[in-house]
Motif scaffolding. Structure first.
Motif, PDB file in Angstrom:
ATOM      1  N   LYS A 138      41.623   1.086  39.938  1.00  0.00           N
ATOM      2  CA  LYS A 138      42.462   0.608  41.040  1.00  0.00           C
ATOM      3  C   LYS A 138      41.626   0.321  42.278  1.00  0.00           C
ATOM      4  CE  LYS A 138      46.788   2.886  39.716  1.00  0.00           C
ATOM      5  NZ  LYS A 138      47.816   3.872  40.135  1.00  0.00           N
ATOM      6  N   LEU A 139      40.659   1.172  42.527  1.00  0.00           N
ATOM      7  CA  LEU A 139      39.787   0.986  43.682  1.00  0.00           C
ATOM      8  C   LEU A 139      38.993  -0.312  43.559  1.00  0.00           C
ATOM      9  CD1 LEU A 139      38.801   2.374  46.285  1.00  0.00           C
ATOM     10  CD2 LEU A 139      37.020   3.463  44.911  1.00  0.00           C
ATOM     11  N   GLY A 140      38.454  -0.562  42.371  1.00  0.00           N
ATOM     12  CA  GLY A 140      37.677  -1.777  42.150  1.00  0.00           C
ATOM     13  C   GLY A 140      38.519  -3.025  42.299  1.00  0.00           C
ATOM     14  N   ARG A 141      39.712  -3.003  41.707  1.00  0.00           N
ATOM     15  CA  ARG A 141      40.589  -4.169  41.785  1.00  0.00           C
ATOM     16  C   ARG A 141      40.965  -4.482  43.235  1.00  0.00           C
ATOM     17  NH1 ARG A 141      44.585  -2.277  38.845  1.00  0.00           N
ATOM     18  NH2 ARG A 141      43.576  -2.834  36.881  1.00  0.00           N
ATOM     19  N   SER A 142      41.311  -3.438  43.984  1.00  0.00           N
ATOM     20  CA  SER A 142      41.691  -3.626  45.388  1.00  0.00           C
ATOM     21  C   SER A 142      40.509  -4.095  46.229  1.00  0.00           C
ATOM     22  CB  SER A 142      42.238  -2.310  45.963  1.00  0.00           C
ATOM     23  OG  SER A 142      43.375  -1.884  45.258  1.00  0.00           O
ATOM     24  N   SER A 143      39.342  -3.533  45.953  1.00  0.00           N
ATOM     25  CA  SER A 143      38.153  -3.879  46.730  1.00  0.00           C
ATOM     26  C   SER A 143      37.736  -5.322  46.508  1.00  0.00           C
ATOM     27  CB  SER A 143      36.992  -2.944  46.364  1.00  0.00           C
ATOM     28  OG  SER A 143      37.326  -1.609  46.672  1.00  0.00           O
ATOM     29  N   TRP A 144      37.761  -5.761  45.254  1.00  0.00           N
ATOM     30  CA  TRP A 144      37.404  -7.160  44.983  1.00  0.00           C
ATOM     31  C   TRP A 144      38.420  -8.109  45.612  1.00  0.00           C
ATOM     32  CZ3 TRP A 144      32.798  -8.452  44.247  1.00  0.00           C
ATOM     33  CH2 TRP A 144      31.918  -7.712  43.444  1.00  0.00           C
ATOM     34  N   SER A 145      39.693  -7.735  45.587  1.00  0.00           N
ATOM     35  CA  SER A 145      40.715  -8.579  46.226  1.00  0.00           C
ATOM     36  C   SER A 145      40.424  -8.711  47.716  1.00  0.00           C
ATOM     37  CB  SER A 145      42.114  -7.981  46.026  1.00  0.00           C
ATOM     38  OG  SER A 145      42.491  -8.038  44.670  1.00  0.00           O
ATOM     39  N   LEU A 146      40.041  -7.596  48.344  1.00  0.00           N
ATOM     40  CA  LEU A 146      39.718  -7.621  49.770  1.00  0.00           C
ATOM     41  C   LEU A 146      38.498  -8.501  50.029  1.00  0.00           C
ATOM     42  CD1 LEU A 146      39.935  -6.586  52.698  1.00  0.00           C
ATOM     43  CD2 LEU A 146      38.492  -4.662  52.008  1.00  0.00           C
ATOM     44  N   ASN A 204      26.494  -4.655  53.503  1.00  0.00           N
ATOM     45  CA  ASN A 204      25.619  -3.499  53.325  1.00  0.00           C
ATOM     46  C   ASN A 204      26.329  -2.197  53.683  1.00  0.00           C
ATOM     47  OD1 ASN A 204      22.749  -4.212  52.481  1.00  0.00           O
ATOM     48  ND2 ASN A 204      23.094  -5.718  54.085  1.00  0.00           N
ATOM     49  N   LEU A 205      27.122  -2.224  54.764  1.00  0.00           N
ATOM     50  CA  LEU A 205      27.896  -1.043  55.144  1.00  0.00           C
ATOM     51  C   LEU A 205      28.973  -0.738  54.106  1.00  0.00           C
ATOM     52  CD1 LEU A 205      28.288  -1.741  58.969  1.00  0.00           C
ATOM     53  CD2 LEU A 205      27.016   0.142  57.924  1.00  0.00           C
ATOM     54  N   PHE A 206      29.589  -1.793  53.584  1.00  0.00           N
ATOM     55  CA  PHE A 206      30.612  -1.651  52.553  1.00  0.00           C
ATOM     56  C   PHE A 206      30.042  -0.905  51.346  1.00  0.00           C
ATOM     57  CE2 PHE A 206      32.926  -3.133  48.808  1.00  0.00           C
ATOM     58  CZ  PHE A 206      34.241  -2.973  49.196  1.00  0.00           C
ATOM     59  N   ALA A 207      28.852  -1.316  50.916  1.00  0.00           N
ATOM     60  CA  ALA A 207      28.205  -0.658  49.773  1.00  0.00           C
ATOM     61  C   ALA A 207      27.846   0.779  50.106  1.00  0.00           C
ATOM     62  CB  ALA A 207      26.956  -1.441  49.359  1.00  0.00           C
ATOM     63  N   GLY A 208      27.388   1.011  51.331  1.00  0.00           N
ATOM     64  CA  GLY A 208      26.960   2.341  51.724  1.00  0.00           C
ATOM     65  C   GLY A 208      28.084   3.352  51.850  1.00  0.00           C
ATOM     66  N   PHE A 209      29.286   2.885  52.212  1.00  0.00           N
ATOM     67  CA  PHE A 209      30.413   3.790  52.403  1.00  0.00           C
ATOM     68  C   PHE A 209      31.454   3.706  51.281  1.00  0.00           C
ATOM     69  CE2 PHE A 209      28.799   3.542  56.752  1.00  0.00           C
ATOM     70  CZ  PHE A 209      28.850   4.878  57.131  1.00  0.00           C
ATOM     71  N   TYR A 210      31.148   2.951  50.226  1.00  0.00           N
ATOM     72  CA  TYR A 210      32.133   2.785  49.150  1.00  0.00           C
ATOM     73  C   TYR A 210      32.460   4.145  48.526  1.00  0.00           C
ATOM     74  CZ  TYR A 210      34.631   0.330  45.475  1.00  0.00           C
ATOM     75  OH  TYR A 210      35.616  -0.152  44.637  1.00  0.00           O
ATOM     76  N   PRO A 211      33.739   4.445  48.317  1.00  0.00           N
ATOM     77  CA  PRO A 211      34.141   5.762  47.799  1.00  0.00           C
ATOM     78  C   PRO A 211      33.477   6.159  46.480  1.00  0.00           C
ATOM     79  CG  PRO A 211      36.040   4.588  48.642  1.00  0.00           C
ATOM     80  CD  PRO A 211      34.904   3.605  48.642  1.00  0.00           C
ATOM     81  N   CYS A 212      33.278   5.190  45.599  1.00  0.00           N
ATOM     82  CA  CYS A 212      32.552   5.466  44.352  1.00  0.00           C
ATOM     83  C   CYS A 212      31.064   5.253  44.652  1.00  0.00           C
ATOM     84  CB  CYS A 212      33.007   4.532  43.233  1.00  0.00           C
ATOM     85  SG  CYS A 212      31.940   4.573  41.762  1.00  0.00           S
ATOM     86  N   TRP A 213      30.331   6.333  44.871  1.00  0.00           N
ATOM     87  CA  TRP A 213      28.927   6.216  45.278  1.00  0.00           C
ATOM     88  C   TRP A 213      28.101   5.456  44.239  1.00  0.00           C
ATOM     89  CZ3 TRP A 213      25.015   7.933  42.214  1.00  0.00           C
ATOM     90  CH2 TRP A 213      25.351   8.854  41.209  1.00  0.00           C
ATOM     91  N   PHE A 214      28.423   5.655  42.953  1.00  0.00           N
ATOM     92  CA  PHE A 214      27.680   4.989  41.887  1.00  0.00           C
ATOM     93  C   PHE A 214      27.892   3.474  41.964  1.00  0.00           C
ATOM     94  CE2 PHE A 214      27.524   3.279  37.551  1.00  0.00           C
ATOM     95  CZ  PHE A 214      26.239   3.655  37.180  1.00  0.00           C
ATOM     96  N   CYS A 215      29.145   3.064  42.165  1.00  0.00           N
ATOM     97  CA  CYS A 215      29.474   1.635  42.285  1.00  0.00           C
ATOM     98  C   CYS A 215      28.799   1.041  43.514  1.00  0.00           C
ATOM     99  CB  CYS A 215      30.980   1.442  42.388  1.00  0.00           C
ATOM    100  SG  CYS A 215      31.950   2.268  41.105  1.00  0.00           S
TER     101      CYS A 215
END
Length: 203
Positions: A102-110, A135-146
């Motif tokens: 769900k997080l991935g789907r919502s994030s890509w939509s954004l 870069n900030l988006f990647a750094g603070f993304y809830p799924c650290w691995f993603c």
């Protein structure tokens, strides 16, 4: 090696080597992702895999998954009655925190929606701001691995923020890289505007 480096190395090892007794692969067949404290990462796994890894999944949920039925937990659909200081009774739907899907789907939509409204001829500042945002988006993304994977992608493929079309196609390619890793079909990026900006022409 300094004490700080030793600590960091031990934290990284904890991620790669989960504590004994915890599963390394979930019901989805994917590897369970752990946080640096050694606990299963809620935002990095599917809801079912997270619940299996933490021992919070019921047998009936597991059986439903095996038979291809919906695995949405009853907690996401049952209304909870809670007292309210104004109306006396208020109803809330118990929704679980978003899992990796769900997080991935919502994030890509954004991200795709942001590209769709990005200026067609951005200023130098807007281009730099967009690169900083990604870069900030990647750094603070809830799924650290993603987030780390997205960061690695940006190191190899620098974000193209030269125009709306450039950014839209770059994000589409980035999305396709994730789809490929997950075994999902590739999207034809020449149609990115139809998918995320203009909509499809009526046949």
């Amino acid at each position: 090696m300094s004490s700080t480096e030793t600590k960091v190395a031990s934290q990284e090892k904890a991620v790669d080597t989960p504590p004994k007794g915890l599963p390394q692969f979930g019901a989805s067949g994917r590897r369970i992702i752990y946080d640096k404290d050694g606990k299963p990462c809620r935002a990095c796994n599917t809801l079912l895999d997270f619940q299996l890894a933490t021992g919070k999944s019921s047998k009936s949920r597991k059986e439903k998954k095996e038979h291809g039925q919906s695995t949405e937990s009853s907690s996401s659909t049952i209304a909870s009655t809670m007292p309210s200081t104004t109306s006396g009774t208020s109803y809330y739907t118990k929704v679980d925190p978003p899992d990796v899907t769900k997080l991935g789907r919502s994030s890509w939509s954004l991200l795709h929606s942001i590209a769709a409204t990005y200026p067609e001829e951005p200023t130098t500042k807007q281009q730099q701001d967009m690169k900083s945002f990604l870069n900030l988006f990647a750094g603070f993304y809830p799924c650290w691995f993603c987030g780390e994977e997205f960061g690695k992608y940006m190191e190899k493929h620098k974000p193209d923020t030269g125009s709306q079309d450039d950014l839209g196609k770059w994000l589409c390619d980035a999305h396709n890289a994730v789809n490929k890793r997950l075994g999902k079909p590739k999207f034809d990026c020449q149609f990115w505007k139809k998918r995320w900006k203009d909509g499809w022409d009526e046949e």
